[in-house]
Design an enzyme around this catalytic site. Structure first.
Site, PDB file in Angstrom:
ATOM      1  CG  MET A 158      -2.205  -0.835   0.992  1.00  0.00           C
ATOM      2  SD  MET A 158      -3.129  -0.348  -0.475  1.00  0.00           S
ATOM      3  CE  MET A 158      -3.499   1.361  -0.126  1.00  0.00           C
ATOM      4  CD  GLU A 205       8.897   0.423   5.286  1.00  0.00           C
ATOM      5  OE1 GLU A 205       9.054  -0.172   6.366  1.00  0.00           O
ATOM      6  OE2 GLU A 205       7.944   0.174   4.547  1.00  0.00           O
ATOM      7  NE  ARG A 206      10.081  -3.971   8.468  1.00  0.00           N
ATOM      8  CZ  ARG A 206      11.253  -4.455   8.106  1.00  0.00           C
ATOM      9  NH1 ARG A 206      12.338  -4.254   8.855  1.00  0.00           N
ATOM     10  NH2 ARG A 206      11.393  -5.134   6.979  1.00  0.00           N
ATOM     11  CB  THR A 266      -3.173  -0.004  10.194  1.00  0.00           C
ATOM     12  OG1 THR A 266      -2.145   0.816   9.658  1.00  0.00           O
ATOM     13  CG2 THR A 266      -2.585  -1.242  10.840  1.00  0.00           C
ATOM     14  CB  SER A 298     -12.174   3.348   6.550  1.00  0.00           C
ATOM     15  OG  SER A 298     -13.048   2.381   5.993  1.00  0.00           O
ATOM     16  N   GLY A 299     -11.493   0.364   7.663  1.00  0.00           N
ATOM     17  CA  GLY A 299     -10.970  -0.938   7.233  1.00  0.00           C
ATOM     18  C   GLY A 299     -10.944  -1.056   5.725  1.00  0.00           C
ATOM     19  CG  HIS A 345      -7.829 -10.104   1.727  1.00  0.00           C
ATOM     20  ND1 HIS A 345      -9.002 -10.272   2.416  1.00  0.00           N
ATOM     21  CD2 HIS A 345      -7.786  -8.795   1.353  1.00  0.00           C
ATOM     22  CE1 HIS A 345      -9.649  -9.109   2.466  1.00  0.00           C
ATOM     23  NE2 HIS A 345      -8.932  -8.199   1.821  1.00  0.00           N
ATOM     24  CG  HIS A 346      -2.661 -10.392  -0.427  1.00  0.00           C
ATOM     25  ND1 HIS A 346      -1.655 -10.285   0.505  1.00  0.00           N
ATOM     26  CD2 HIS A 346      -3.488  -9.330  -0.177  1.00  0.00           C
ATOM     27  CE1 HIS A 346      -1.850  -9.217   1.258  1.00  0.00           C
ATOM     28  NE2 HIS A 346      -2.966  -8.618   0.868  1.00  0.00           N
ATOM     29  CE  LYS A 356      -6.695  -8.719   5.447  1.00  0.00           C
ATOM     30  NZ  LYS A 356      -6.049  -7.471   5.886  1.00  0.00           N
TER      31      LYS A 356
HETATM   32  N1  LIG Z   1      -8.111   0.272   4.817  1.00  0.00           N
HETATM   33  C1  LIG Z   1      -7.856  -0.110   3.569  1.00  0.00           C
HETATM   34  O1  LIG Z   1      -8.489   0.346   2.591  1.00  0.00           O
HETATM   35  C2  LIG Z   1      -6.735  -1.079   3.341  1.00  0.00           C
HETATM   36  C3  LIG Z   1      -6.022  -1.529   4.400  1.00  0.00           C
HETATM   37  N2  LIG Z   1      -4.932  -2.334   4.213  1.00  0.00           N
HETATM   38  C4  LIG Z   1      -4.177  -2.643   5.412  1.00  0.00           C
HETATM   39  O2  LIG Z   1      -2.949  -1.922   5.365  1.00  0.00           O
HETATM   40  C5  LIG Z   1      -1.954  -2.634   6.099  1.00  0.00           C
HETATM   41  C6  LIG Z   1      -0.710  -2.818   5.230  1.00  0.00           C
HETATM   42  O3  LIG Z   1      -1.015  -3.648   4.125  1.00  0.00           O
HETATM   43  P1  LIG Z   1       0.099  -3.960   3.011  1.00  0.00           P
HETATM   44  O4  LIG Z   1       0.594  -2.696   2.402  1.00  0.00           O
HETATM   45  O5  LIG Z   1      -0.482  -5.012   2.151  1.00  0.00           O
HETATM   46  O6  LIG Z   1       1.243  -4.609   3.925  1.00  0.00           O
HETATM   47  P2  LIG Z   1       2.820  -4.625   3.675  1.00  0.00           P
HETATM   48  O7  LIG Z   1       3.368  -5.630   4.629  1.00  0.00           O
HETATM   49  O8  LIG Z   1       3.116  -4.770   2.217  1.00  0.00           O
HETATM   50  O9  LIG Z   1       3.289  -3.152   4.108  1.00  0.00           O
HETATM   51  C7  LIG Z   1       3.357  -2.705   5.423  1.00  0.00           C
HETATM   52  C8  LIG Z   1       4.574  -1.832   5.535  1.00  0.00           C
HETATM   53  O10 LIG Z   1       4.595  -1.194   6.801  1.00  0.00           O
HETATM   54  C9  LIG Z   1       5.925  -1.160   7.243  1.00  0.00           C
HETATM   55  N3  LIG Z   1       6.013  -0.962   8.682  1.00  0.00           N
HETATM   56  C10 LIG Z   1       5.791  -1.847   9.681  1.00  0.00           C
HETATM   57  N4  LIG Z   1       6.057  -1.289  10.875  1.00  0.00           N
HETATM   58  C11 LIG Z   1       6.448  -0.006  10.632  1.00  0.00           C
HETATM   59  C12 LIG Z   1       6.871   1.067  11.450  1.00  0.00           C
HETATM   60  N5  LIG Z   1       6.958   0.949  12.789  1.00  0.00           N
HETATM   61  N6  LIG Z   1       7.216   2.240  10.879  1.00  0.00           N
HETATM   62  C13 LIG Z   1       7.149   2.377   9.524  1.00  0.00           C
HETATM   63  N7  LIG Z   1       6.779   1.392   8.686  1.00  0.00           N
HETATM   64  C14 LIG Z   1       6.424   0.204   9.245  1.00  0.00           C
HETATM   65  C15 LIG Z   1       6.489  -2.521   6.805  1.00  0.00           C
HETATM   66  O11 LIG Z   1       7.915  -2.539   6.811  1.00  0.00           O
HETATM   67  C16 LIG Z   1       5.893  -2.638   5.420  1.00  0.00           C
HETATM   68  O12 LIG Z   1       6.724  -2.067   4.422  1.00  0.00           O
HETATM   69  C17 LIG Z   1      -2.623  -3.934   6.554  1.00  0.00           C
HETATM   70  O13 LIG Z   1      -3.109  -3.768   7.862  1.00  0.00           O
HETATM   71  C18 LIG Z   1      -3.792  -4.086   5.574  1.00  0.00           C
HETATM   72  O14 LIG Z   1      -4.831  -4.864   6.052  1.00  0.00           O
HETATM   73  C19 LIG Z   1      -4.532  -2.733   2.987  1.00  0.00           C
HETATM   74  C20 LIG Z   1      -5.227  -2.330   1.877  1.00  0.00           C
HETATM   75  C21 LIG Z   1      -6.395  -1.467   1.957  1.00  0.00           C
HETATM   76  O1  LIG Z   2      -4.489  -6.548   3.572  1.00  0.00           O
HETATM   77  C1  LIG Z   2      -5.054  -6.227   2.500  1.00  0.00           C
HETATM   78  O2  LIG Z   2      -4.549  -6.447   1.407  1.00  0.00           O
HETATM   79  C2  LIG Z   2      -6.354  -5.545   2.585  1.00  0.00           C
HETATM   80  N1  LIG Z   2      -6.773  -5.187   3.750  1.00  0.00           N
HETATM   81  C3  LIG Z   2      -7.978  -4.505   4.052  1.00  0.00           C
HETATM   82  C4  LIG Z   2      -8.847  -5.376   4.924  1.00  0.00           C
HETATM   83  O3  LIG Z   2      -8.329  -5.965   5.893  1.00  0.00           O
HETATM   84  O4  LIG Z   2     -10.047  -5.453   4.688  1.00  0.00           O
HETATM   85  C5  LIG Z   2      -8.658  -3.934   2.842  1.00  0.00           C
HETATM   86  C6  LIG Z   2      -8.505  -4.699   1.563  1.00  0.00           C
HETATM   87  O5  LIG Z   2      -9.468  -5.701   1.508  1.00  0.00           O
HETATM   88  C7  LIG Z   2      -7.092  -5.216   1.344  1.00  0.00           C
END
Ligand SMILES: NC(=O)C1=CN([C@@H]2O[C@H](COP(=O)(O)OP(=O)(O)OC[C@H]3O[C@@H](n4cnc5c(N)ncnc54)[C@H](O)[C@@H]3O)[C@@H](O)[C@H]2O)C=CC1
Ligand SMILES: O=C(O)C1=N[C@H](C(=O)O)C[C@H](O)C1
Length: 271
Positions: free
Chosen positions: A15, A36-37, A101, A124-125, A157-158, A161
């Site tokens: 994301m 980033e972390r 998140t 928002s989720g 999901h992928h 997740k």
């Molecule tokens: N609300 C929405 O519309 C959506 C929510 N999500 C949520 O977003 C979150 C991330 O999803 P992805 O991008 O797929 O995961 P991802 O694992 O690809 O990316 C997460 C990133 O956050 C970084 N991170 C972790 N701890 C950190 C810190 N303390 N400081 C800075 N960076 C840090 C990680 O190193 C990683 O690069 C998940 O909780 C997912 O469910 C994902 C898509 C849509």
């Molecule tokens: O982790 C994801 O990829 C996604 N997370 C969100 C969720 O937990 O619903 C939103 C989306 O579906 C993708």
């Protein structure tokens, strides 16, 4: 008017990269920092190159303090611990915090409620227009069909997740519970295994599938005697979430402190 300066938290994530692209394409915002972390292999990389845009001159760092001091908002799709930590800093700096998140605990949500007394938090989720519209439809269907219809929320999901049920599934479950005027925590059945006995009356069930590269699919099934209604959303591109998050940041800029949702941003009425 000057652009809203945004920081991307988790800039090298799936994301995070989509957010950098969305900030580049949407008018009125500019990328002011990429976080980033600690220990990430991407520290020092150019955020634009990570996002496939070519260099933007914004280097990924793990130090939020200098960035937060010179920004108007942070868009955050990371992990619960990171979200709670940045929430405190964003609130101290009085900048907008957009939280995508998922997997946040009740304690994490209480922390966000506390910081939202002093700052704008939009959470928002699911940040897409389609899912937020779907939630309104689910609320309406659950109300209209009543408790004789069983409600199940199915999501896929992928394989990477890490949380379940998804934030979206829980958002849709909340909408169904609101339609029925019950509390989701009293009605939800999140796991079934073994000799479960018959379905509990009024239950809102969840089922989780994981595999491959699925961006996000959600189906709310309303099952009656002899008929079934299914309401479905299929996400095909993470840019729908990223554009929604940037829109949420712009909406929150200059607004009074509070813990807002995407339904607020999109102006979707709660009937
Ligand atoms: N609300 C929405 O519309 C959506 C929510 N999500 C949520 O977003 C979150 C991330 O999803 P992805 O991008 O797929 O995961 P991802 O694992 O690809 O990316 C997460 C990133 O956050 C970084 N991170 C972790 N701890 C950190 C810190 N303390 N400081 C800075 N960076 C840090 C990680 O190193 C990683 O690069 C998940 O909780 C997912 O469910 C994902 C898509 C849509
Ligand atoms: O982790 C994801 O990829 C996604 N997370 C969100 C969720 O937990 O619903 C939103 C989306 O579906 C993708």
């Amino acid at each position: 008017m000057t652009d809203m300066r945004l920081i991307v938290l988790g800039a090298s994530g799936r994301m995070g990269r989509a957010l950098t692209r969305a900030i580049a394409e949407i008018e009125g915002v500019t990328l002011a920092g990429a976080l980033e972390r600690e220990g990430s292999a991407h520290l020092g990389a150019d955020a634009g190159e990570l996002a496939g845009l070519g260099p933007l001159g914004v280097r990924v760092t793990d130090d939020p303090l200098p960035l937060v001091a010179h920004a108007d908002g942070v868009v955050d799709f990371t992990a619960p611990a990171a979200t709670v930590a940045i929430a405190e800093l964003a609130a101290q700096a009085r900048i907008v915090h957009v939280v995508g998140t998922t997997g946040l605990s009740e304690t994490d949500l209480d922390r966000l409620d506390a910081v939202a007394r002093h700052a704008v938090v939009v959470r928002s989720g699911n940040m897409s227009l389609g899912v937020n519209l779907l939630a309104a439809l689910v609320r309406q269907a659950a109300r209209a069909l009543g408790p004789d219809w069983d409600i199940e929320v199915l999501e896929m999901h992928h394989r990477a997740k890490v949380d379940a049920p998804s934030g979206t599934a829980l958002l849709l479950g909340e909408a169904a519970a609101e339609g029925r005027e019950v509390a989701l925590k009293d009605a939800s059945v999140r796991v079934r295994d073994g000799h479960t006995g018959p379905r509990a009356e009024g239950a809102i069930g969840f089922a989780t599938l994981r595999g491959g590269s699925v961006v996000g699919e959600h189906t709310v099934i309303l099952a009656g005697a002899g008929e079934r209604v299914e309401l479905v959303h299929r996400a095909e591109d993470r840019m729908i979430f990223a554009r929604g998050a940037v829109k949420a940041a712009l909406w929150g800029f200059g607004r009074k402190p509070g813990h807002y949702s995407m339904a607020d941003v999109l102006g979707l009425q709660r009937d």
